[in-house]
Motif scaffolding. Sequence first.
Motif, PDB file in Angstrom:
ATOM      1  N   PHE A  62       0.823  -1.206   0.000  1.00 27.54           N
ATOM      2  CA  PHE A  62       0.000   0.000   0.000  1.00 27.54           C
ATOM      3  C   PHE A  62       0.857   1.255   0.000  1.00 27.54           C
ATOM      4  CE2 PHE A  62       0.516  -1.186   4.442  1.00 27.54           C
ATOM      5  CZ  PHE A  62       0.701   0.005   5.126  1.00 27.54           C
ATOM      6  N   GLY A  63       0.290   2.309  -0.549  1.00 24.37           N
ATOM      7  CA  GLY A  63       0.953   3.600  -0.559  1.00 24.37           C
ATOM      8  C   GLY A  63       0.733   4.305   0.754  1.00 24.37           C
ATOM      9  N   ASP A  64       1.800   4.783   1.339  1.00 27.57           N
ATOM     10  CA  ASP A  64       1.731   5.463   2.633  1.00 27.57           C
ATOM     11  C   ASP A  64       1.836   6.964   2.408  1.00 27.57           C
ATOM     12  OD1 ASP A  64       1.885   6.327   5.198  1.00 27.57           O
ATOM     13  OD2 ASP A  64       3.839   5.444   5.639  1.00 27.57           O
ATOM     14  N   TYR A  65       0.674   7.646   2.385  1.00 27.86           N
ATOM     15  CA  TYR A  65       0.652   9.091   2.143  1.00 27.86           C
ATOM     16  C   TYR A  65       0.749   9.890   3.422  1.00 27.86           C
ATOM     17  CZ  TYR A  65      -0.617   7.731  -2.532  1.00 27.86           C
ATOM     18  OH  TYR A  65      -0.593   7.168  -3.781  1.00 27.86           O
ATOM     19  N   ASN A  66       0.869   9.184   4.544  1.00 27.85           N
ATOM     20  CA  ASN A  66       1.004   9.870   5.830  1.00 27.85           C
ATOM     21  C   ASN A  66       2.042   9.104   6.641  1.00 27.85           C
ATOM     22  OD1 ASN A  66       0.776  11.218   8.216  1.00 27.85           O
ATOM     23  ND2 ASN A  66      -1.355  10.676   8.589  1.00 27.85           N
ATOM     24  N   GLU A  67       3.307   9.338   6.351  1.00 26.87           N
ATOM     25  CA  GLU A  67       4.380   8.539   6.935  1.00 26.87           C
ATOM     26  C   GLU A  67       4.416   8.585   8.446  1.00 26.87           C
ATOM     27  OE1 GLU A  67       7.486  10.207   4.024  1.00 26.87           O
ATOM     28  OE2 GLU A  67       8.274   8.264   4.645  1.00 26.87           O
ATOM     29  N   THR A  68       3.919   9.666   9.047  1.00 29.58           N
ATOM     30  CA  THR A  68       3.982   9.775  10.495  1.00 29.58           C
ATOM     31  C   THR A  68       2.903   8.962  11.179  1.00 29.58           C
ATOM     32  OG1 THR A  68       2.538  11.735  10.477  1.00 29.58           O
ATOM     33  CG2 THR A  68       4.916  12.092  10.323  1.00 29.58           C
ATOM     34  N   ASN A  69       1.855   8.563  10.451  1.00 30.87           N
ATOM     35  CA  ASN A  69       0.776   7.799  11.065  1.00 30.87           C
ATOM     36  C   ASN A  69       0.090   6.919  10.038  1.00 30.87           C
ATOM     37  OD1 ASN A  69      -1.077   6.909  12.954  1.00 30.87           O
ATOM     38  ND2 ASN A  69      -2.510   8.581  12.560  1.00 30.87           N
ATOM     39  N   GLY A  82      -6.541   0.247  -6.104  1.00 30.47           N
ATOM     40  CA  GLY A  82      -5.863   1.509  -6.308  1.00 30.47           C
ATOM     41  C   GLY A  82      -6.785   2.676  -6.531  1.00 30.47           C
ATOM     42  N   ASP A  83      -8.108   2.488  -6.539  1.00 30.23           N
ATOM     43  CA  ASP A  83      -8.990   3.618  -6.775  1.00 30.23           C
ATOM     44  C   ASP A  83      -9.304   4.324  -5.465  1.00 30.23           C
ATOM     45  OD1 ASP A  83     -11.773   1.333  -7.325  1.00 30.23           O
ATOM     46  OD2 ASP A  83     -10.782   1.941  -5.488  1.00 30.23           O
ATOM     47  N   ARG A  84     -10.072   5.391  -5.532  1.00 30.97           N
ATOM     48  CA  ARG A  84     -10.281   6.243  -4.369  1.00 30.97           C
ATOM     49  C   ARG A  84     -10.976   5.517  -3.227  1.00 30.97           C
ATOM     50  NH1 ARG A  84     -12.825  11.919  -5.761  1.00 30.97           N
ATOM     51  NH2 ARG A  84     -12.507  12.113  -3.513  1.00 30.97           N
ATOM     52  N   LYS A  85     -11.891   4.586  -3.543  1.00 27.88           N
ATOM     53  CA  LYS A  85     -12.620   3.913  -2.475  1.00 27.88           C
ATOM     54  C   LYS A  85     -11.709   3.039  -1.622  1.00 27.88           C
ATOM     55  CE  LYS A  85     -14.067  -0.286  -4.955  1.00 27.88           C
ATOM     56  NZ  LYS A  85     -15.224  -1.073  -5.389  1.00 27.88           N
ATOM     57  N   ASN A  86     -10.497   2.743  -2.098  1.00 29.16           N
ATOM     58  CA  ASN A  86      -9.575   1.919  -1.338  1.00 29.16           C
ATOM     59  C   ASN A  86      -8.546   2.742  -0.574  1.00 29.16           C
ATOM     60  OD1 ASN A  86     -10.556  -0.694  -2.170  1.00 29.16           O
ATOM     61  ND2 ASN A  86      -9.833  -0.120  -4.191  1.00 29.16           N
ATOM     62  N   ARG A  87      -8.740   4.051  -0.517  1.00 24.79           N
ATOM     63  CA  ARG A  87      -7.883   4.904   0.291  1.00 24.79           C
ATOM     64  C   ARG A  87      -8.539   5.146   1.641  1.00 24.79           C
ATOM     65  NH1 ARG A  87      -5.506   9.574  -3.780  1.00 24.79           N
ATOM     66  NH2 ARG A  87      -4.708   8.145  -5.370  1.00 24.79           N
ATOM     67  N   LYS A  88      -7.740   5.129   2.665  1.00 23.89           N
ATOM     68  CA  LYS A  88      -8.266   5.354   4.006  1.00 23.89           C
ATOM     69  C   LYS A  88      -7.193   5.978   4.877  1.00 23.89           C
ATOM     70  CE  LYS A  88     -10.446   3.108   7.948  1.00 23.89           C
ATOM     71  NZ  LYS A  88     -10.897   1.839   8.540  1.00 23.89           N
ATOM     72  N   GLU A  89      -7.433   7.216   5.307  1.00 21.69           N
ATOM     73  CA  GLU A  89      -6.571   7.898   6.256  1.00 21.69           C
ATOM     74  C   GLU A  89      -5.095   7.809   5.858  1.00 21.69           C
ATOM     75  OE1 GLU A  89      -7.390   7.106  10.376  1.00 21.69           O
ATOM     76  OE2 GLU A  89      -9.379   6.417   9.888  1.00 21.69           O
ATOM     77  N   CYS A  91      -3.759   5.973   3.470  1.00 18.24           N
ATOM     78  CA  CYS A  91      -3.336   4.662   2.986  1.00 18.24           C
ATOM     79  C   CYS A  91      -4.056   4.326   1.686  1.00 18.24           C
ATOM     80  CB  CYS A  91      -3.647   3.612   4.048  1.00 18.24           C
ATOM     81  SG  CYS A  91      -3.431   1.927   3.497  1.00 18.24           S
ATOM     82  N   ASP A  92      -3.285   3.963   0.660  1.00 17.22           N
ATOM     83  CA  ASP A  92      -3.848   3.613  -0.640  1.00 17.22           C
ATOM     84  C   ASP A  92      -3.412   2.201  -0.996  1.00 17.22           C
ATOM     85  OD1 ASP A  92      -4.810   3.482  -3.180  1.00 17.22           O
ATOM     86  OD2 ASP A  92      -3.487   5.002  -4.025  1.00 17.22           O
ATOM     87  N   TRP A  93      -4.365   1.273  -0.982  1.00 13.78           N
ATOM     88  CA  TRP A  93      -4.054  -0.132  -1.239  1.00 13.78           C
ATOM     89  C   TRP A  93      -3.664  -0.324  -2.701  1.00 13.78           C
ATOM     90  CZ3 TRP A  93      -5.988  -4.453   2.072  1.00 13.78           C
ATOM     91  CH2 TRP A  93      -6.327  -4.014   3.359  1.00 13.78           C
ATOM     92  N   LYS A  94      -2.533  -0.977  -2.928  1.00 19.40           N
ATOM     93  CA  LYS A  94      -2.061  -1.273  -4.283  1.00 19.40           C
ATOM     94  C   LYS A  94      -2.295  -2.735  -4.668  1.00 19.40           C
ATOM     95  CE  LYS A  94      -0.421   2.908  -4.585  1.00 19.40           C
ATOM     96  NZ  LYS A  94      -1.096   3.923  -5.441  1.00 19.40           N
TER      97      LYS A  94
END
Length: 220
Positions: A62-69, A82-89, A91-94
């Motif tokens: 997963f893509g970590d767009y918030n490295e501190t948390n 990888g679409d928007r519905k799979n992003r959460k706080e 985190c973007d699932w690949k």
Amino acid sequence: MFENVCVNVSNFQSSKDQILNSSIDLSRKGSVDTLAFPIVEFLNSHPLFFTTSSCSGRFILFGDYNETNPVLNKESSSEVLGDRKNRKEGCDWKHVSHDLVDVSSIKDIINQNTQSPLVLKFEPFIVHVQAKTLEAAQKLLSCGVQSGFRESGISFRQKSGKINKIIVAIRSTHGIEVPFRFDLVSSEFLGYIIEKVNGLMKENVLRIDRLLSELKKAFP
């Protein structure tokens, strides 16, 4: 160990019927994982148990767009995501898989996501089981520990001052989590980590097989 615990489990069968007769599966995948199915089926068919959640073990990228948390969604999937519905706080699932993964395929996904930090993770098997009695819960716990799930344990839920739920968690900690940036690691390093995950997955399968064997011996 639990001699002085007062337990009221009169609602056990109604809770079991409600869970097993429900057509709603709240997991992302929407069904029991293939590797976990024999254990889930065995426990749910036994009068002393029913399962409340399970995961057979999974590889996650997963893509970590918030490295501190970084926050990882706890539901399961076996699809490329990888679409928007799979992003959460942040985190973007690949990619998620409950099976062994192909090194070159995962490297291809990583090569398509070079602009953000990524996390490669393996989570081992886990199942939560509600037991009707303390004796049954302790016996189930013993099966888990003997099978290699040494972080297993028993917890209790209370209502009106009395324990009305006995939950056994069969789990272990032989997981791995590796955060990285594409420009800071080599292809050889990524290959090593992915193969390491596959090794953990193989061990995970062996422990699942041992658990089913122990269950069949303990609850014939």
